[in-house]
Design an enzyme around this catalytic site. Structure first.
Site, PDB file in Angstrom:
ATOM      1  N   HIS A 151       1.171  -1.206  -0.081  1.00 48.97           N
ATOM      2  CA  HIS A 151      -0.348  -0.111  -0.271  1.00 48.97           C
ATOM      3  C   HIS A 151       1.123   1.307  -0.266  1.00 48.97           C
ATOM      4  O   HIS A 151       0.843   2.115  -0.851  1.00 48.97           O
ATOM      5  CB  HIS A 151      -1.086  -0.007   1.699  1.00 48.97           C
ATOM      6  CG  HIS A 151      -2.373  -0.748   1.317  1.00 48.97           C
ATOM      7  ND1 HIS A 151      -3.520  -0.484   0.362  1.00 48.97           N
ATOM      8  CD2 HIS A 151      -2.466  -2.134   1.818  1.00 48.97           C
ATOM      9  CE1 HIS A 151      -4.245  -1.463   0.616  1.00 48.97           C
ATOM     10  NE2 HIS A 151      -4.104  -2.481   1.546  1.00 48.97           N
ATOM     11  N   ASP A 158      -7.472  -1.999  -1.522  1.00 48.60           N
ATOM     12  CA  ASP A 158      -8.431  -2.626  -0.883  1.00 48.60           C
ATOM     13  C   ASP A 158      -9.952  -2.050  -0.694  1.00 48.60           C
ATOM     14  O   ASP A 158     -10.772  -1.349  -1.215  1.00 48.60           O
ATOM     15  CB  ASP A 158      -8.138  -2.716   0.860  1.00 48.60           C
ATOM     16  CG  ASP A 158      -6.716  -3.284   1.154  1.00 48.60           C
ATOM     17  OD1 ASP A 158      -6.687  -3.473   0.456  1.00 48.60           O
ATOM     18  OD2 ASP A 158      -6.600  -2.692   2.203  1.00 48.60           O
ATOM     19  N   GLU A 240      -6.230 -11.997   0.646  1.00 43.46           N
ATOM     20  CA  GLU A 240      -7.244 -11.025   1.202  1.00 43.46           C
ATOM     21  C   GLU A 240      -8.177 -10.992  -0.908  1.00 43.46           C
ATOM     22  O   GLU A 240      -7.762 -10.473  -1.420  1.00 43.46           O
ATOM     23  CB  GLU A 240      -6.201  -9.522   1.444  1.00 43.46           C
ATOM     24  CG  GLU A 240      -5.745 -10.088   2.577  1.00 43.46           C
ATOM     25  CD  GLU A 240      -5.416  -9.023   3.560  1.00 43.46           C
ATOM     26  OE1 GLU A 240      -4.358  -8.778   4.361  1.00 43.46           O
ATOM     27  OE2 GLU A 240      -5.097  -7.801   2.291  1.00 43.46           O
ATOM     28  N   HIS A 243      -7.993  -7.213  -1.826  1.00 33.46           N
ATOM     29  CA  HIS A 243      -6.666  -6.612  -1.580  1.00 33.46           C
ATOM     30  C   HIS A 243      -5.592  -6.576  -3.249  1.00 33.46           C
ATOM     31  O   HIS A 243      -5.574  -7.885  -3.825  1.00 33.46           O
ATOM     32  CB  HIS A 243      -5.771  -7.190  -0.980  1.00 33.46           C
ATOM     33  CG  HIS A 243      -4.513  -6.862  -0.920  1.00 33.46           C
ATOM     34  ND1 HIS A 243      -3.865  -5.967   0.402  1.00 33.46           N
ATOM     35  CD2 HIS A 243      -3.036  -6.498  -2.024  1.00 33.46           C
ATOM     36  CE1 HIS A 243      -2.530  -5.621   0.027  1.00 33.46           C
ATOM     37  NE2 HIS A 243      -2.311  -6.169  -1.520  1.00 33.46           N
TER      38      HIS A 243
END
Length: 261
Positions: A151, A158, A240, A243
């Site tokens: 990130h 996300d 995830e 993500h």
């Protein structure tokens, strides 16, 4: 004797090469985008129809308070990632669907706060929702917390998909009873997103994108999100479902720390 010939005598090809070399040395040439805040844009400036739910600007997150470096409820991304995400949105809108982002660019100081929090084993105030089945002492070992995050490079997002017209999300109130993030949608925190099988930032194997324990509808939604994001240049993180990172990210080795503002 004239030892240094003029640019005119050298000819235009040499002059062009010299100019290109100077630009490259300065770092602003066409193949080396400027590596600072100017390379980023707010996603709503690119496509105002994308919903932004900045979880780390508020207190409904796994720590339970606003995170360092989040000075505005914005989704900042590199211009390349923002443009690609806008193309995803353009594909979803005719289906009466919209993207909703939870986190985008994340300052390194925020990651540092996550690391410090993970080392404080006594702070488990949000455990019942975000990591009910995980011992906090194992967050590093299990990969939920790390000293570096994609990130911070600015091309990771996300997100989830919301059906239009968007339902209103439940408002989190500090101190209210928490509900596990892996419970059925009608029992966990009511997000406006479609039911992907868990809530956002759910530290649980059920959040793994291809987990076969997830119901058929939820698997289909995860497949839709993964497919449409992949078509526009994003790769999913297997652990995830929410993500995604731009494959051709412009700053693959740079971790930024300017605040979200």
């Amino acid at each position: 004797m004239r030892l240094v010939p003029s640019f005119r005598r050298l000819g235009s090809p040499v002059l062009v090469c010299l100019v290109v070399a100077v630009l490259a040395a300065c770092g602003d040439g066409p193949d080396r985008p400027v590596a600072d805040e100017r390379a980023f844009v707010s996603i709503t400036d690119v496509d105002p129809t994308i919903i932004v739910d900045a979880r780390y600007y508020g207190d409904h997150n796994f720590i339970g308070s606003r995170i360092a470096g989040y000075e505005a409820p914005k989704c900042l991304l590199t211009r390349q990632a923002a443009a690609a995400l806008a193309r995803v949105q353009q594909e979803l809108r005719p289906m009466d669907l919209t993207l909703k982002t939870y986190d985008c660019y994340r300052p390194q100081r925020a990651v540092d706060e996550f690391v410090a929090w993970a080392k404080d084993l006594g702070d488990v105030r949000m455990k019942a929702e975000f990591y009910p089945n995980v011992d906090k002492a194992d967050l590093f070992r299990d990969g939920y917390i790390a000293a570096k995050s994609s990130h911070s490079r600015g091309s990771t997002v996300d997100l989830a998909i919301v059906a239009l017209p968007a339902a209103e999300s439940e408002r989190y109130q500090e101190g209210e009873p928490l509900r596990a993030c892996f419970l059925p949608a009608e029992q966990r925190f009511r997000d406006s997103a479609l039911d992907f099988g868990t809530g956002f930032d759910c530290f649980d194997p059920l959040a793994h994108t291809a987990n076969p324990a997830v119901g058929g509808t939820q698997r289909a939604l995860r497949a839709l999100l993964t497919e449409v994001m992949s078509e526009h240049g994003f790769a999913n993180l297997a652990e995830e479902w929410w993500h995604f990172t731009l494959r051709q990210e412009p700053f693959a080795d740079t971790y930024f720390d300017f605040p979200v503002r």
